[in-house]
Design a protein around this motif. Structure first.
Motif, mmCIF file in Angstrom:
data_model
loop_
_atom_site.group_PDB
_atom_site.id
_atom_site.type_symbol
_atom_site.label_atom_id
_atom_site.label_comp_id
_atom_site.label_asym_id
_atom_site.label_seq_id
_atom_site.Cartn_x
_atom_site.Cartn_y
_atom_site.Cartn_z
ATOM 1 N N UNK A 6 0.655 -1.292 0.959
ATOM 2 C CA UNK A 6 0.231 0.253 -0.110
ATOM 3 C C UNK A 6 0.944 1.241 -0.140
ATOM 4 N N UNK A 29 -3.016 7.422 0.179
ATOM 5 C CA UNK A 29 -3.499 8.048 -0.436
ATOM 6 C C UNK A 29 -4.437 6.978 -1.389
ATOM 7 N N UNK A 30 -3.374 5.599 -1.048
ATOM 8 C CA UNK A 30 -3.927 4.333 -2.152
ATOM 9 C C UNK A 30 -4.744 3.479 -1.031
ATOM 10 N N UNK A 31 -5.373 2.898 -2.095
ATOM 11 C CA UNK A 31 -5.919 1.360 -1.818
ATOM 12 C C UNK A 31 -4.808 0.244 -1.544
ATOM 13 N N UNK A 87 -13.085 3.814 -6.962
ATOM 14 C CA UNK A 87 -13.856 3.898 -5.682
ATOM 15 C C UNK A 87 -14.703 5.488 -6.122
ATOM 16 N N UNK A 115 -10.061 7.312 6.720
ATOM 17 C CA UNK A 115 -10.319 6.548 5.576
ATOM 18 C C UNK A 115 -10.824 5.756 5.035
ATOM 19 N N UNK A 160 -12.495 2.358 2.974
ATOM 20 C CA UNK A 160 -11.582 1.304 1.665
ATOM 21 C C UNK A 160 -12.159 0.591 1.078
ATOM 22 N N UNK A 161 -13.060 0.474 -0.149
ATOM 23 C CA UNK A 161 -13.499 -0.738 0.267
ATOM 24 C C UNK A 161 -12.974 -2.260 -1.184
ATOM 25 N N UNK A 174 -8.497 -3.636 -4.103
ATOM 26 C CA UNK A 174 -9.507 -3.138 -3.644
ATOM 27 C C UNK A 174 -9.698 -1.373 -4.436
ATOM 28 N N UNK A 175 -10.078 -0.549 -3.592
ATOM 29 C CA UNK A 175 -9.760 0.765 -4.317
ATOM 30 C C UNK A 175 -8.958 1.368 -4.150
ATOM 31 N N UNK A 176 -8.767 2.571 -4.029
ATOM 32 C CA UNK A 176 -7.978 3.556 -3.905
ATOM 33 C C UNK A 176 -8.429 4.456 -2.316
ATOM 34 N N UNK A 177 -9.617 4.095 -2.108
ATOM 35 C CA UNK A 177 -9.775 5.249 -0.631
ATOM 36 C C UNK A 177 -10.345 6.130 -0.807
ATOM 37 N N UNK A 232 -11.265 10.022 1.583
ATOM 38 C CA UNK A 232 -10.192 10.474 2.539
ATOM 39 C C UNK A 232 -11.665 11.091 2.658
#
Lengths: 116, 114
Positions: free
Chosen positions: A38, A41-43, B6, B91, B93-94, B105-108, B110
Protein backbone atom coordinates in the motif's frame (compact mmCIF):
# COMPACT_ATOMS: atom_id res chain seq x y z
CA UNK A 1 -7.03 -9.88 20.29
CA UNK A 2 -4.91 -9.44 17.20
CA UNK A 3 -5.06 -12.56 15.07
CA UNK A 4 -2.48 -11.41 12.55
CA UNK A 5 0.65 -9.76 13.86
CA UNK A 6 3.44 -7.88 12.19
CA UNK A 7 5.80 -7.03 14.99
CA UNK A 8 8.07 -4.75 13.00
CA UNK A 9 6.32 -1.47 12.26
CA UNK A 10 9.15 -0.39 9.99
CA UNK A 11 12.14 -1.75 8.10
CA UNK A 12 14.96 -0.08 6.19
CA UNK A 13 16.97 -1.93 3.56
CA UNK A 14 19.69 -0.92 1.13
CA UNK A 15 18.81 -1.08 -2.55
CA UNK A 16 19.81 -4.41 -4.05
CA UNK A 17 19.70 -6.26 -0.74
CA UNK A 18 17.04 -8.62 0.49
CA UNK A 19 13.98 -7.36 2.38
CA UNK A 20 12.36 -9.81 4.77
CA UNK A 21 8.98 -8.95 6.22
CA UNK A 22 7.60 -11.18 8.92
CA UNK A 23 4.09 -12.09 9.97
CA UNK A 24 2.69 -14.30 12.73
CA UNK A 25 -0.85 -15.52 13.20
CA UNK A 26 -2.72 -17.10 16.07
CA UNK A 27 -5.79 -18.64 14.48
CA UNK A 28 -5.07 -22.23 13.41
CA UNK A 29 -8.12 -22.13 11.15
CA UNK A 30 -6.39 -19.74 8.78
CA UNK A 31 -5.34 -21.58 5.65
CA UNK A 32 -4.90 -18.89 3.04
CA UNK A 33 -2.48 -16.02 3.37
CA UNK A 34 -1.93 -12.89 1.34
CA UNK A 35 0.45 -9.97 1.16
CA UNK A 36 -0.71 -6.55 0.07
CA UNK A 37 1.34 -3.46 -0.70
CA UNK A 38 0.00 0.00 0.00
CA UNK A 39 1.17 3.45 -1.00
CA UNK A 40 -0.07 6.52 0.89
CA UNK A 41 -3.60 7.65 -0.05
CA UNK A 42 -4.14 4.57 -2.20
CA UNK A 43 -5.85 1.26 -1.62
CA UNK A 44 -3.81 -1.89 -1.02
CA UNK A 45 -2.61 -3.82 -4.04
CA UNK A 46 -2.52 -7.59 -4.01
CA UNK A 47 1.04 -8.88 -4.19
CA UNK A 48 1.24 -12.61 -3.60
CA UNK A 49 -0.61 -15.33 -1.74
CA UNK A 50 -0.01 -18.81 -0.42
CA UNK A 51 -2.27 -21.66 0.49
CA UNK A 52 -1.59 -23.74 3.58
CA UNK A 53 -0.91 -26.79 1.44
CA UNK A 54 2.30 -25.12 0.29
CA UNK A 55 5.32 -23.82 2.14
CA UNK A 56 6.65 -21.55 -0.56
CA UNK A 57 5.30 -19.48 -3.41
CA UNK A 58 7.42 -17.40 -5.71
CA UNK A 59 6.54 -14.64 -8.15
CA UNK A 60 9.44 -12.76 -9.67
CA UNK A 61 11.31 -10.88 -6.95
CA UNK A 62 8.72 -11.81 -4.33
CA UNK A 63 8.69 -15.07 -2.40
CA UNK A 64 6.41 -15.98 0.47
CA UNK A 65 7.38 -18.70 2.92
CA UNK A 66 4.89 -20.37 5.23
CA UNK A 67 5.75 -22.30 8.40
CA UNK A 68 2.47 -23.74 9.59
CA UNK A 69 3.82 -25.35 12.73
CA UNK A 70 5.19 -22.00 13.85
CA UNK A 71 2.20 -20.07 12.50
CA UNK A 72 4.64 -17.81 10.75
CA UNK A 73 5.05 -16.48 7.27
CA UNK A 74 7.49 -14.15 5.66
CA UNK A 75 7.77 -12.15 2.47
CA UNK A 76 11.17 -11.93 0.81
CA UNK A 77 11.90 -9.26 -1.76
CA UNK A 78 15.14 -9.65 -3.65
CA UNK A 79 16.68 -7.54 -4.95
CA UNK A 80 14.95 -4.66 -3.17
CA UNK A 81 14.27 -1.55 -5.23
CA UNK A 82 13.39 2.01 -4.15
CA UNK A 83 9.96 1.58 -5.73
CA UNK A 84 9.28 -1.19 -3.22
CA UNK A 85 9.08 1.42 -0.46
CA UNK A 86 5.53 1.13 0.87
CA UNK A 87 3.52 -0.36 3.68
CA UNK A 88 3.14 -4.12 3.45
CA UNK A 89 0.14 -5.81 4.99
CA UNK A 90 0.01 -9.48 5.82
CA UNK A 91 -3.50 -10.93 5.69
CA UNK A 92 -5.11 -14.27 6.43
CA UNK A 93 -8.39 -16.01 5.90
CA UNK A 94 -9.97 -19.40 6.44
CA UNK A 95 -10.53 -19.73 2.74
CA UNK A 96 -10.23 -23.46 2.22
CA UNK A 97 -13.66 -23.60 0.68
CA UNK A 98 -12.87 -20.46 -1.29
CA UNK A 99 -16.34 -19.07 -0.95
CA UNK A 100 -17.15 -15.48 -1.68
CA UNK A 101 -17.98 -14.81 1.92
CA UNK A 102 -14.54 -15.31 3.40
CA UNK A 103 -13.29 -12.44 5.49
CA UNK A 104 -9.66 -11.47 5.37
CA UNK A 105 -7.98 -10.35 8.57
CA UNK A 106 -5.18 -7.85 8.13
CA UNK A 107 -2.09 -7.30 10.21
CA UNK A 108 -1.03 -3.80 11.25
CA UNK A 109 1.47 -3.45 8.43
CA UNK A 110 5.21 -2.93 8.09
CA UNK A 111 6.56 0.20 6.46
CA UNK A 112 9.45 -0.71 4.18
CA UNK A 113 11.97 1.89 3.10
CA UNK A 114 14.46 0.91 0.41
CA UNK A 115 17.40 3.27 0.46
CA UNK A 116 19.06 4.02 -2.90
CA UNK B 1 -5.28 -0.93 -14.52
CA UNK B 2 -7.69 -0.47 -11.64
CA UNK B 3 -10.25 -3.21 -11.28
CA UNK B 4 -12.11 -1.52 -8.43
CA UNK B 5 -13.12 2.11 -8.63
CA UNK B 6 -14.03 4.09 -5.54
CA UNK B 7 -15.63 7.52 -5.65
CA UNK B 8 -15.17 10.16 -4.39
CA UNK B 9 -11.50 10.02 -3.46
CA UNK B 10 -11.79 12.91 -1.04
CA UNK B 11 -14.72 14.66 0.56
CA UNK B 12 -15.05 17.43 3.12
CA UNK B 13 -18.42 18.19 4.61
CA UNK B 14 -20.11 19.79 7.57
CA UNK B 15 -21.06 17.91 10.68
CA UNK B 16 -24.56 16.47 10.47
CA UNK B 17 -24.59 15.81 6.75
CA UNK B 18 -24.69 12.39 5.11
CA UNK B 19 -22.00 11.22 2.73
CA UNK B 20 -22.27 8.46 0.13
CA UNK B 21 -19.25 6.54 -1.13
CA UNK B 22 -19.47 4.33 -4.20
CA UNK B 23 -17.47 1.20 -4.92
CA UNK B 24 -17.56 -0.37 -8.38
CA UNK B 25 -15.92 -3.48 -9.76
CA UNK B 26 -14.92 -2.56 -13.29
CA UNK B 27 -14.28 -5.80 -15.12
CA UNK B 28 -15.66 -8.57 -12.99
CA UNK B 29 -18.80 -9.41 -11.08
CA UNK B 30 -18.21 -9.00 -7.39
CA UNK B 31 -20.37 -11.34 -5.42
CA UNK B 32 -18.90 -9.91 -2.24
CA UNK B 33 -17.71 -6.45 -1.36
CA UNK B 34 -16.03 -5.37 1.86
CA UNK B 35 -15.83 -1.99 3.53
CA UNK B 36 -12.83 -1.06 5.66
CA UNK B 37 -11.82 1.90 7.72
CA UNK B 38 -8.25 2.91 8.36
CA UNK B 39 -7.07 5.30 11.03
CA UNK B 40 -3.65 6.92 10.67
CA UNK B 41 -0.79 4.45 11.10
CA UNK B 42 -3.17 1.62 11.84
CA UNK B 43 -4.32 -1.41 9.91
CA UNK B 44 -7.43 -1.85 7.85
CA UNK B 45 -10.37 -2.54 10.10
CA UNK B 46 -13.20 -4.47 8.46
CA UNK B 47 -16.52 -2.69 8.96
CA UNK B 48 -18.90 -4.88 7.02
CA UNK B 49 -19.24 -7.57 4.39
CA UNK B 50 -21.75 -6.97 1.64
CA UNK B 51 -23.22 -9.69 -0.56
CA UNK B 52 -25.23 -8.76 -3.61
CA UNK B 53 -28.95 -8.83 -2.99
CA UNK B 54 -28.75 -9.40 0.74
CA UNK B 55 -28.22 -7.36 3.87
CA UNK B 56 -24.70 -6.49 4.87
CA UNK B 57 -23.03 -8.26 7.76
CA UNK B 58 -21.52 -5.77 10.17
CA UNK B 59 -18.52 -6.35 12.42
CA UNK B 60 -18.89 -5.99 16.14
CA UNK B 61 -18.93 -2.37 17.23
CA UNK B 62 -19.96 -0.97 13.85
CA UNK B 63 -23.30 0.82 13.92
CA UNK B 64 -25.44 -0.39 11.05
CA UNK B 65 -27.73 2.63 11.28
CA UNK B 66 -24.74 4.92 11.08
CA UNK B 67 -23.02 3.20 8.18
CA UNK B 68 -25.63 2.17 5.64
CA UNK B 69 -24.46 -0.30 3.04
CA UNK B 70 -26.28 -1.14 -0.15
CA UNK B 71 -25.07 -3.77 -2.60
CA UNK B 72 -27.55 -3.19 -5.39
CA UNK B 73 -25.79 -5.08 -8.16
CA UNK B 74 -22.83 -7.33 -8.82
CA UNK B 75 -20.72 -4.31 -9.69
CA UNK B 76 -21.82 -1.64 -7.23
CA UNK B 77 -21.87 -1.21 -3.48
CA UNK B 78 -22.42 2.04 -1.60
CA UNK B 79 -21.54 3.13 1.92
CA UNK B 80 -23.50 6.04 3.36
CA UNK B 81 -22.19 7.68 6.50
CA UNK B 82 -25.31 9.19 8.02
CA UNK B 83 -25.29 12.34 10.13
CA UNK B 84 -21.52 12.42 10.01
CA UNK B 85 -19.52 13.86 12.90
CA UNK B 86 -15.83 14.74 13.22
CA UNK B 87 -15.05 11.37 14.82
CA UNK B 88 -16.20 9.73 11.57
CA UNK B 89 -13.32 11.38 9.75
CA UNK B 90 -11.17 8.58 8.41
CA UNK B 91 -9.94 6.78 5.32
CA UNK B 92 -12.61 4.40 3.99
CA UNK B 93 -11.61 1.65 1.58
CA UNK B 94 -13.75 -0.85 -0.27
CA UNK B 95 -12.73 -4.12 -1.82
CA UNK B 96 -14.44 -6.55 -4.12
CA UNK B 97 -13.96 -10.17 -4.93
CA UNK B 98 -15.51 -13.01 -6.84
CA UNK B 99 -15.19 -16.65 -5.90
CA UNK B 100 -11.64 -18.04 -5.92
CA UNK B 101 -10.07 -14.62 -6.31
CA UNK B 102 -8.28 -12.40 -3.80
CA UNK B 103 -9.82 -9.10 -2.89
CA UNK B 104 -9.12 -6.14 -5.11
CA UNK B 105 -9.17 -2.78 -3.39
CA UNK B 106 -10.31 0.64 -4.41
CA UNK B 107 -8.06 3.63 -3.83
CA UNK B 108 -10.01 4.75 -0.79
CA UNK B 109 -11.98 7.82 0.22
CA UNK B 110 -10.57 10.40 2.57
CA UNK B 111 -13.52 11.71 4.60
CA UNK B 112 -13.09 14.89 6.62
CA UNK B 113 -15.97 16.14 8.73
CA UNK B 114 -15.74 19.73 9.91
Amino acid sequence: DQQVKQNSPSLSVQEGRISILNCDYTNSMFDYFLWYKKYPAEGPTFLISISSIKDKNEDGRFTVFLNKSAKHLSLHIVPSQPGDSAVYFCAASSGRRQTSYDKVIFGPGTSLSVIP
Amino acid sequence: GAVVSQHPSWVICKSGTSVKIECRSLDFQATTMFWYRQFPKQSLMLMATSNEGSKATYEQGVEKDKFLINHASLTLSTLTVTSAHPEDSSFYICSARSAHQPQHFGDGTRLSIL
